[in-house]
Design a protein around this motif. Sequence first.
Motif, PDB file in Angstrom:
ATOM      1  N   GLY A 187     -17.257 -41.883  18.685  1.00 11.81           N
ATOM      2  CA  GLY A 187     -15.740 -41.461  19.488  1.00 11.81           C
ATOM      3  C   GLY A 187     -15.528 -40.791  18.771  1.00 11.81           C
ATOM      4  N   LEU A 188     -15.607 -40.831  17.320  1.00  9.27           N
ATOM      5  CA  LEU A 188     -14.721 -39.832  16.623  1.00  9.27           C
ATOM      6  C   LEU A 188     -15.047 -38.246  16.143  1.00  9.27           C
ATOM      7  N   VAL A 189     -16.459 -38.334  15.851  1.00  7.26           N
ATOM      8  CA  VAL A 189     -17.265 -37.110  15.888  1.00  7.26           C
ATOM      9  C   VAL A 189     -17.221 -36.288  17.212  1.00  7.26           C
ATOM     10  N   GLY A 190     -17.501 -37.260  18.083  1.00  6.40           N
ATOM     11  CA  GLY A 190     -17.592 -36.458  19.444  1.00  6.40           C
ATOM     12  C   GLY A 190     -15.629 -35.471  19.890  1.00  6.40           C
ATOM     13  N   ALA A 191     -14.711 -36.818  19.249  1.00  5.75           N
ATOM     14  CA  ALA A 191     -13.554 -36.022  20.183  1.00  5.75           C
ATOM     15  C   ALA A 191     -13.148 -34.593  19.879  1.00  5.75           C
ATOM     16  N   ASP A 192     -12.449 -33.790  20.600  1.00  2.00           N
ATOM     17  CA  ASP A 192     -11.536 -33.035  19.617  1.00  2.00           C
ATOM     18  C   ASP A 192     -10.434 -32.684  19.483  1.00  2.00           C
ATOM     19  N   HIS A 193     -10.146 -34.385  19.227  1.00  2.00           N
ATOM     20  CA  HIS A 193      -8.634 -34.930  18.488  1.00  2.00           C
ATOM     21  C   HIS A 193      -8.812 -36.429  18.713  1.00  2.00           C
ATOM     22  N   VAL A 194      -8.747 -36.971  17.669  1.00  2.57           N
ATOM     23  CA  VAL A 194      -8.571 -38.277  17.100  1.00  2.57           C
ATOM     24  C   VAL A 194      -6.976 -38.568  16.583  1.00  2.57           C
ATOM     25  N   THR A 195      -6.645 -39.484  17.529  1.00  2.00           N
ATOM     26  CA  THR A 195      -5.297 -40.313  17.558  1.00  2.00           C
ATOM     27  C   THR A 195      -4.938 -41.213  16.557  1.00  2.00           C
ATOM     28  N   THR A 196      -4.480 -42.369  15.878  1.00  3.68           N
ATOM     29  CA  THR A 196      -4.197 -43.272  15.819  1.00  3.68           C
ATOM     30  C   THR A 196      -2.874 -44.340  15.750  1.00  3.68           C
ATOM     31  N   VAL A 197      -2.508 -45.472  16.407  1.00  3.21           N
ATOM     32  CA  VAL A 197      -1.212 -45.995  16.843  1.00  3.21           C
ATOM     33  C   VAL A 197      -0.117 -45.726  16.337  1.00  3.21           C
ATOM     34  N   SER A 198      -0.029 -45.404  15.241  1.00  2.76           N
ATOM     35  CA  SER A 198       1.270 -44.982  14.345  1.00  2.76           C
ATOM     36  C   SER A 198       0.898 -43.898  13.207  1.00  2.76           C
TER      37      SER A 198
END
Length: 446
Positions: A187-198
Motif C-alpha cells: 500500500g505504501l509503495v503503490g499509493a500516490d499519497h500516504v496519510t497517517t491519522v495525526s
Amino acid sequence: MRVVHVTSEVFPFSRSGGLGDVLGALPAVQAQQGAQVTVVSPWYAALAGHPAEVWTGDIPEVGPVRVGELEQGGVQFLFVALDEFDRPGLYHADDVWRFTRFGRAVLPALAALDLHPDVLHGHDWQAGLVVAQAHDLGWPTAFTVHNLQYQGRWNLAEAAGWTGLGAAWFSAEGAEFYGDLNLMKAGLVGADHVTTVSPQYAREITTSEYGEGLEGVLVWLTLEGRLSGILNGLDQERWDPRTDPDVPTFGDLAGKAAATAALRAEFGLDSAPILGVVSRLADQKGMDLLIEALPELVQHWNVVVLGGGDPLLTAALQGWAQHPRVIFAQGMNEPLAHRIYAGADAFAMPSRFEPCGLSQMIAMRYGTLPVVRETGGLVDTVPADVGFRFAEATPQALALACQAAHTAFQDRAGWAARVDRGMALDFSWTGPARQYLDLYERLAAR
C-alpha cells in the motif's frame, strides 16, 4: 468526486476498534460535503446488517463472489462475500490469505457494478493489495496507515502466487520485506499519497523507534512529498453528552456531576476521584504500565477499567479487582464505555505509541480530563492547559502525571476551567474530511 474507500471494517456493520469508527464517520461527512462515496468491506458472517445482493458471479482465480449493498447517511456500502469470511468474528490467523482473496475480488466487483472512482482510498494493510492493483491500472490512489505495527506479512515464496501481482512487486522496491510479502508496504509503495491519522504520528513513523522496519520507505515518501498526517475526527452525534442515551445527559458541569455520581453509585466507589480507562489490553496501550502504577494510583483514585485482550494483563486486572478502589469490566461494552467517559473525572492513556486515538477526544467532550503519554495523536489533541502529559513510558512517569492531576483536582475552580476548555474543543470530522477531499482533487488532477 467519486471516492471508493476499501477497509476491513466499518461501524456500525463491523468493528473491532478505531479503524471501524473512522470508516463509519468520515465517508458520511464527505458525502455531506458533496462527494459520491462508496465503502467496500468484507461481508462477514457476523455482519450487523442485511445487505441486498446486487451482484453475483465468478471472478477468475477467486471463484464465486457475491456483493451486497446498503445505503446509509448518503453513503453506499458494498460488502464482498467470499467463503473465507463465512466464519465467526472479524480477524483470524490466516488473514493474509483471506485479505489477498478479498483484495483480488474488489476491483473486478467494482467493474461488474460499473463503478469507476476518481480516487481509490485504501485503509491499513488489509487494503494494501487493492491499492497496488489500482496503481498498476493507473488509478489515482490514497492509502492511510491507521497502525503501522500490523503489516500483513507472510512468507513470500508461498504468498506471491496468491496476489496476482507482477514479478516487479516481489523485490525490495515493491512489496518484499525481509523474505516476506508485506501488504502494508504494498500500500505504501503503490499509493500516490500516504496519510497517517495525526501529524505527529506522520513524523514519528519516519524514525527507527516507531517505523516498525519501514522507516526507510516512509522517509523516501516524505522526501517526495507523498506522506502527511491528517488528524482523525470524532463522530459528533454518536459521542454527544447532550443527547447520549447511555448517560445522564449534560452540557455543563452540573450535569457532569450527575454522571459522576451515577458511576460512583453503580460500582459502590468511595469519595475519591475516578480515573477511567477504556482500552484494548495491550502493551501498545501501556496497560502494563497502568497495572504497575496501581499501588500508587489507588492511594488517590478510584480506577475503573473496561477492556479485553492480552490474557496476562487480563489476569493481573482481575487480581487487582479485589481492591475496593479498582473496578475491572472485561470485554467490550459500549453503554458502559459511555458511562465511564461521562462519569470519570480523569482518563488514563499511557500508550507507548498512539497513531491518533479517539478516547482522549471523547473524554474531553464528556468533561473528563486525559492523562496521556506524549506520543502520536495524543500530542496533537490534548492541550497542556486541559490534560496532563508525560514523556517517558514508565509506571513512575504515569503515576507522577496522575499525582499532578490529583493535585489539580483539589483546585475546583481551576479544574472546572480545564473541563470547560476541553469540552469546547472542536474534534468534528468537517475539517479532516475537507482535507481528504482536497487531497483527492490534487491526485485526480494529476
